[in-house]
Design an enzyme around this catalytic site. Structure first.
Site, PDB file in Angstrom:
ATOM      1  N   HIS A 123       0.875  -1.180   0.000  1.00  0.00           N
ATOM      2  CA  HIS A 123       0.000   0.000   0.000  1.00  0.00           C
ATOM      3  C   HIS A 123       0.917   1.237   0.000  1.00  0.00           C
ATOM      4  O   HIS A 123       2.023   1.196   0.531  1.00  0.00           O
ATOM      5  CB  HIS A 123      -0.823  -0.048   1.282  1.00  0.00           C
ATOM      6  CG  HIS A 123      -1.905   0.964   1.390  1.00  0.00           C
ATOM      7  ND1 HIS A 123      -1.668   2.253   1.810  1.00  0.00           N
ATOM      8  CD2 HIS A 123      -3.237   0.879   1.160  1.00  0.00           C
ATOM      9  CE1 HIS A 123      -2.819   2.910   1.832  1.00  0.00           C
ATOM     10  NE2 HIS A 123      -3.785   2.106   1.434  1.00  0.00           N
ATOM     11  N   ASP A 200       2.894  -4.698   8.100  1.00  0.00           N
ATOM     12  CA  ASP A 200       1.685  -3.906   7.931  1.00  0.00           C
ATOM     13  C   ASP A 200       0.519  -4.887   8.067  1.00  0.00           C
ATOM     14  O   ASP A 200       0.263  -5.679   7.160  1.00  0.00           O
ATOM     15  CB  ASP A 200       1.732  -3.247   6.547  1.00  0.00           C
ATOM     16  CG  ASP A 200       0.418  -2.567   6.186  1.00  0.00           C
ATOM     17  OD1 ASP A 200      -0.588  -2.794   6.881  1.00  0.00           O
ATOM     18  OD2 ASP A 200       0.401  -1.832   5.179  1.00  0.00           O
ATOM     19  N   GLN A 203      -4.631  -5.222   6.831  1.00  0.00           N
ATOM     20  CA  GLN A 203      -5.617  -6.133   6.233  1.00  0.00           C
ATOM     21  C   GLN A 203      -5.608  -7.507   6.880  1.00  0.00           C
ATOM     22  O   GLN A 203      -6.317  -8.410   6.435  1.00  0.00           O
ATOM     23  CB  GLN A 203      -5.369  -6.282   4.726  1.00  0.00           C
ATOM     24  CG  GLN A 203      -5.536  -5.005   3.946  1.00  0.00           C
ATOM     25  CD  GLN A 203      -6.974  -4.492   3.918  1.00  0.00           C
ATOM     26  OE1 GLN A 203      -7.921  -5.230   4.174  1.00  0.00           O
ATOM     27  NE2 GLN A 203      -7.145  -3.215   3.620  1.00  0.00           N
ATOM     28  N   LYS A 226     -10.401  -0.812  10.355  1.00  0.00           N
ATOM     29  CA  LYS A 226     -10.491  -2.019   9.521  1.00  0.00           C
ATOM     30  C   LYS A 226     -10.722  -3.242  10.395  1.00  0.00           C
ATOM     31  O   LYS A 226     -10.650  -4.380   9.959  1.00  0.00           O
ATOM     32  CB  LYS A 226      -9.207  -2.183   8.708  1.00  0.00           C
ATOM     33  CG  LYS A 226      -9.001  -1.052   7.702  1.00  0.00           C
ATOM     34  CD  LYS A 226      -7.796  -1.307   6.841  1.00  0.00           C
ATOM     35  CE  LYS A 226      -7.278  -0.066   6.162  1.00  0.00           C
ATOM     36  NZ  LYS A 226      -8.017   0.325   4.965  1.00  0.00           N
ATOM     37  N   CYS A 364      -4.761   2.350  -3.687  1.00  0.00           N
ATOM     38  CA  CYS A 364      -3.489   2.841  -3.102  1.00  0.00           C
ATOM     39  C   CYS A 364      -2.339   1.862  -3.324  1.00  0.00           C
ATOM     40  O   CYS A 364      -1.432   1.749  -2.495  1.00  0.00           O
ATOM     41  CB  CYS A 364      -3.620   3.163  -1.618  1.00  0.00           C
ATOM     42  SG  CYS A 364      -4.746   4.508  -1.284  1.00  0.00           S
TER      43      CYS A 364
HETATM   44  N1  PMP Z   1      -1.802  -0.839   4.544  1.00  0.00           N
HETATM   45  C1  PMP Z   1      -2.749  -1.558   3.962  1.00  0.00           C
HETATM   46  C2  PMP Z   1      -2.431  -2.938   3.458  1.00  0.00           C
HETATM   47  C3  PMP Z   1      -4.032  -1.014   3.823  1.00  0.00           C
HETATM   48  O1  PMP Z   1      -4.990  -1.724   3.230  1.00  0.00           O
HETATM   49  C4  PMP Z   1      -4.293   0.289   4.312  1.00  0.00           C
HETATM   50  C5  PMP Z   1      -5.657   0.932   4.177  1.00  0.00           C
HETATM   51  N2  PMP Z   1      -6.292   0.706   2.948  1.00  0.00           N
HETATM   52  C6  PMP Z   1      -3.260   0.976   4.940  1.00  0.00           C
HETATM   53  C7  PMP Z   1      -2.039   0.381   5.033  1.00  0.00           C
HETATM   54  C8  PMP Z   1      -3.462   2.340   5.471  1.00  0.00           C
HETATM   55  O2  PMP Z   1      -4.328   2.322   6.553  1.00  0.00           O
HETATM   56  P1  PMP Z   1      -4.905   3.686   7.137  1.00  0.00           P
HETATM   57  O3  PMP Z   1      -5.425   4.458   5.962  1.00  0.00           O
HETATM   58  O4  PMP Z   1      -5.988   3.245   8.059  1.00  0.00           O
HETATM   59  O5  PMP Z   1      -3.788   4.381   7.835  1.00  0.00           O
END
Ligand code: PMP
Length: 406
Positions: A123, A200, A203, A226, A364
């Site tokens: 991401h 990270d 997910q 999430k 993203c």
């Molecule tokens: N890493 C991953 C794999 C994600 O899916 C996301 C959110 N789509 C993020 C990081 C970022 O999370 P946040 O926007 O809640 O900071």
């Protein structure tokens, strides 16, 4: 077992009971954010209606109640991921947690010629903070490639580990393809060479049991929203030795031990990284969210979602012209696809007209979409309150959308 409880579980999510564009809502955008059970909503309402107050500084009763609830939430999250409570830093979310670590590495650890390893499926929030850090120190971001199924090339990963690498920062689960990475193997390979690992877990948290001490991971980031909790809150788990070593991220109240104009000494972790009034209500909401998920059992959630994912993949496979983006052997949560030469956003709009919420676009993960040579995907992402009816509606909806798009 969850199959029998599915209606009860769904009942705990008031938002799912509505119609959207005249049809019962089918919510399949859980990768972007999950819905919240009543217990989470109530915990937050209770805070604001009965003990709203600032934490850590007050001698009065409400402040002590707020502090106790805020710290209790830290304990709940720590138990949820198998950590000590003092290893859990409250952040705004995953992005904030990764930036906290990347900032520390930029400041105190990275030197010219050093390397940071990420992967091709990251991401943006696990790419850009490392680019910012490396640019400033003339260090390099190195990218572990993936195969056509969307799985990490582990041989390549092994060959990339060397003494210049200062950290491996990798996602546990791909938000675009649903690939589950072999995190245990990644951590032990990196540790053989003395390299720390950041996972990270944005997910992973709502789908896969997390035991940070068993994994021996150095850092782990996740977002409350999430994980059935509110936005504006997440955590950074850090091994005690690392939290001691990293410099403060932001300065302000709460993160200090003693301040003079000449020199300031810092609080112990985790408060060293929690400058200013924190997101108190949100932390309490996150505590309630992990309590809800723990009660259900992440192992059971995982088993249920595994079956539902199989069901969804088989059902979608029947749609003529549909191709999956990402077909990893080990997967969780997200299912991405394209149909013929229809544009993902056109499909998304037509699904919305039928009350079906999915995400379309690059999610993203622009570099990943570039690798596949696509503008983006249609992504259906599951949570424990989804059921086979949701999937049937999705399949029917996609078929209708494709027919309409000719
Ligand atoms: N890493 C991953 C794999 C994600 O899916 C996301 C959110 N789509 C993020 C990081 C970022 O999370 P946040 O926007 O809640 O900071």
């Amino acid at each position: 077992i969850i199959w029998q409880e599915a209606d009860l579980i769904r009942n705990e999510f008031p938002i799912l009971k509505q119609t959207v564009n005249g049809r019962p809502l089918v919510y399949l955008d859980n990768g972007a954010t999950t819905q919240k059970p009543v217990s989470v909503i109530r915990s937050m309402q209770e805070y604001y209606t009965t003990y709203n107050s600032n934490v850590h500084r007050g001698v009065h009763t409400l402040s002590q109640q707020a502090t106790a609830a805020y710290e209790a939430a830290r304990h709940q999250v720590a138990a949820f991921i198998g950590a000590h409570h003092h290893e859990v830093v409250f952040t705004k979310g995953t992005t904030d947690a990764i930036n906290l670590v990347a900032n520390g590495f930029r400041k105190d650890i990275l030197k010219e010629g050093d390397e940071v390893i990420i992967s091709a499926m990251e991401h943006h929030s696990n790419i850009v903070p490392w680019q910012l850090a490396c640019e400033e120190k003339n260090a390099k971001v190195k990218v572990v490639p993936i195969n056509e199924k969307g799985e990490l090339d582990m041989d390549k990963f092994r060959s990339m580990l060397n003494s210049r690498v200062k950290i491996v920062a990798i996602t546990w689960v791909s938000n675009t393809m649903g690939t589950v990475n072999p995190v245990k193997e990644i951590i032990s390979l990196a540790h053989e060479q003395g390299i720390p690992v950041l996972l990270d877990a944005a997910q992973a948290a709502a789908h896969i049991p997390i035991r940070v001490h068993e994994l021996d991971v150095d850092f782990l980031a996740l977002s409350g929203h999430k994980l059935f909790g509110p936005t504006g809150i997440g955590i950074l788990y850090g091994k005690e030795s690392w939290l001691d070593k990293l410099p403060p991220y932001q300065g302000g109240g709460d993160m200090i031990k003693h301040v003079t104009f000449e020199k300031t000494t810092y609080n112990e972790p985790p408060l060293k990284f929690e400058a200013g009034t924190p997101a108190i209500c949100e932390a309490i909401g996150l505590g309630a969210a992990v309590a809800w998920a723990s009660k259900l059992g992440i192992h059971r959630i995982n088993a249920y979602e595994h079956q539902l994912t199989e069901y969804a993949i088989n059902a979608l496979r029947g749609i003529p012209g549909l191709r999956f983006i990402g077909e990893a052997k080990h997967r969780s949560g997200a299912i991405s696809f394209l149909v013929g030469d229809t544009h993902p956003s056109d499909v998304g709009v037509l699904l919305d007209q039928q009350g079906i919420a999915v995400r379309t676009g690059h999610h993203c993960t622009q570099p990943l979409c570039d690798l596949f040579g696509i503008p983006g995907t249609v992504r259906a992402s599951l949570a424990v309150y989804n059921n086979t009816e949701d999937i049937d509606r999705l399949v029917e909806g996609v078929q209708k959308a494709v027919t309409l798009l000719g």
